[in-house]
Design an enzyme around this catalytic site. Sequence first.
Site, PDB file in Angstrom:
ATOM      1  N   ASN A 156       0.870  -1.177   0.000  1.00 52.32           N
ATOM      2  CA  ASN A 156       0.000   0.000   0.000  1.00 52.32           C
ATOM      3  C   ASN A 156       0.904   1.223   0.000  1.00 52.32           C
ATOM      4  OD1 ASN A 156       0.385   1.023   2.827  1.00 52.32           O
ATOM      5  ND2 ASN A 156      -0.290  -1.062   3.268  1.00 52.32           N
ATOM      6  N   ASP A 189       1.665  -8.796   1.501  1.00 54.31           N
ATOM      7  CA  ASP A 189       2.533  -7.779   2.121  1.00 54.31           C
ATOM      8  C   ASP A 189       2.962  -8.232   3.526  1.00 54.31           C
ATOM      9  OD1 ASP A 189       3.827  -5.370   2.502  1.00 54.31           O
ATOM     10  OD2 ASP A 189       2.005  -4.153   2.651  1.00 54.31           O
ATOM     11  N   THR A 238      -6.006  -8.274  -6.185  1.00 54.34           N
ATOM     12  CA  THR A 238      -7.165  -9.180  -6.206  1.00 54.34           C
ATOM     13  C   THR A 238      -7.577  -9.702  -4.840  1.00 54.34           C
ATOM     14  OG1 THR A 238      -5.865 -11.190  -6.553  1.00 54.34           O
ATOM     15  CG2 THR A 238      -6.565  -9.990  -8.518  1.00 54.34           C
ATOM     16  N   TYR A 260      -7.709  -5.502  -1.915  1.00 55.05           N
ATOM     17  CA  TYR A 260      -8.081  -4.374  -2.775  1.00 55.05           C
ATOM     18  C   TYR A 260      -9.255  -4.674  -3.718  1.00 55.05           C
ATOM     19  CZ  TYR A 260      -4.297  -1.167  -1.347  1.00 55.05           C
ATOM     20  OH  TYR A 260      -3.486  -0.302  -0.655  1.00 55.05           O
TER      21      TYR A 260
HETATM   22  N1  AR6 Z   1       2.094 -15.844  -1.815  1.00 51.82           N
HETATM   23  C1  AR6 Z   1       1.414 -15.610  -2.962  1.00 51.82           C
HETATM   24  N2  AR6 Z   1       0.214 -14.990  -3.004  1.00 51.82           N
HETATM   25  C2  AR6 Z   1      -0.332 -14.600  -1.827  1.00 51.82           C
HETATM   26  C3  AR6 Z   1       0.317 -14.795  -0.574  1.00 51.82           C
HETATM   27  C4  AR6 Z   1       1.587 -15.461  -0.600  1.00 51.82           C
HETATM   28  N3  AR6 Z   1       2.282 -15.703   0.511  1.00 51.82           N
HETATM   29  N4  AR6 Z   1      -0.471 -14.290   0.406  1.00 51.82           N
HETATM   30  C5  AR6 Z   1      -1.583 -13.798  -0.197  1.00 51.82           C
HETATM   31  N5  AR6 Z   1      -1.495 -13.985  -1.534  1.00 51.82           N
HETATM   32  P1  AR6 Z   1      -3.463  -9.041  -1.141  1.00 51.82           P
HETATM   33  P2  AR6 Z   1      -4.007  -6.553  -2.618  1.00 51.82           P
HETATM   34  C6  AR6 Z   1      -2.454 -13.610  -2.601  1.00 51.82           C
HETATM   35  O1  AR6 Z   1      -4.659  -8.816  -0.302  1.00 51.82           O
HETATM   36  O2  AR6 Z   1      -5.348  -7.033  -3.004  1.00 51.82           O
HETATM   37  C7  AR6 Z   1      -2.209  -5.464   2.190  1.00 51.82           C
HETATM   38  O3  AR6 Z   1      -2.736  -5.142   3.451  1.00 51.82           O
HETATM   39  C8  AR6 Z   1      -3.889 -13.342  -2.186  1.00 51.82           C
HETATM   40  O4  AR6 Z   1      -4.576 -14.580  -2.052  1.00 51.82           O
HETATM   41  O5  AR6 Z   1      -2.210  -9.485  -0.486  1.00 51.82           O
HETATM   42  O6  AR6 Z   1      -3.151  -5.899  -3.670  1.00 51.82           O
HETATM   43  C9  AR6 Z   1      -1.360  -4.326   1.635  1.00 51.82           C
HETATM   44  O7  AR6 Z   1      -0.636  -3.679   2.652  1.00 51.82           O
HETATM   45  C10 AR6 Z   1      -4.399 -12.525  -3.362  1.00 51.82           C
HETATM   46  O8  AR6 Z   1      -4.792 -13.371  -4.443  1.00 51.82           O
HETATM   47  O9  AR6 Z   1      -3.073  -7.706  -1.996  1.00 51.82           O
HETATM   48  C11 AR6 Z   1      -2.393  -3.428   1.019  1.00 51.82           C
HETATM   49  O10 AR6 Z   1      -2.997  -2.600   2.003  1.00 51.82           O
HETATM   50  C12 AR6 Z   1      -3.152 -11.761  -3.820  1.00 51.82           C
HETATM   51  O11 AR6 Z   1      -2.050 -12.369  -3.143  1.00 51.82           O
HETATM   52  C13 AR6 Z   1      -3.421  -4.394   0.481  1.00 51.82           C
HETATM   53  O12 AR6 Z   1      -3.278  -5.583   1.269  1.00 51.82           O
HETATM   54  C14 AR6 Z   1      -3.174 -10.289  -3.470  1.00 51.82           C
HETATM   55  O13 AR6 Z   1      -3.886 -10.088  -2.255  1.00 51.82           O
HETATM   56  C15 AR6 Z   1      -3.162  -4.769  -0.949  1.00 51.82           C
HETATM   57  O14 AR6 Z   1      -4.214  -5.549  -1.423  1.00 51.82           O
END
Ligand code: AR6
Length: 173
Positions: free
Chosen positions: A23, A33, A123, A126
């Site tokens: 973020n 993250d 995905t 967000y």
């Molecule tokens: N390895 C691979 N993919 C993953 C992992 C992992 N270890 N963990 C989760 N995912 P998200 P965003 C997938 O929510 O939507 C945070 O708080 C997850 O299943 O991590 O861009 C940041 O600080 C999903 O399909 O990212 C921001 O505030 C994908 O990664 C916010 O979330 C992305 O999910 C960003 O949200």
Amino acid sequence: MQIEIKRGDITKERACAVVNAANPSLMGGGGVDGAIHRAGGPEILEACKEIRRTRYPDGLPTGEAVATTAGKLPAKYVIHTVGPVWGRCNEKCDELLASAYRNSLKVAADLGCDSVAFPAISTGIYGFPPRRAAKIAYDTVKAFLKEHPKMRVIFIFHSDESKKIFEEANGLL
Ligand code: AR6
């Protein structure tokens, strides 16, 4: 194979760079993250604080990307990018998501990396619709790879379901 698609945990990936769906604060969060900061240790947060202090005092804008150490991760670098928040990006959602991928790839190329692993940016928390995000991610990466034939990209999905959505959306199944 220039593009690999698999299920797994991006914190375990041995690519030159792994991309973090961060973020604008760069101070960590949930999802991928949180996993990257937990597994990589405090060095990553220290590097992010330095970037905030020197280059981005107001935070990293959506669609931009910056690199830090990967700390204890097997990768060399973490590239932090900020994807758009679905519902807050209006008509710019698709282009901002494409920018997040493109700018991450540019940063990786500038670092001399030959491999980059991506999670499904935007995905999760967000809320970007995963099929729509899948097409944008794949098209953007393919276009970049045409100009960078030595680069390899790994798409890493946290579940079989999200991997399947990506493959179906791109006609790969
Ligand atoms: N390895 C691979 N993919 C993953 C992992 C992992 N270890 N963990 C989760 N995912 P998200 P965003 C997938 O929510 O939507 C945070 O708080 C997850 O299943 O991590 O861009 C940041 O600080 C999903 O399909 O990212 C921001 O505030 C994908 O990664 C916010 O979330 C992305 O999910 C960003 O949200």
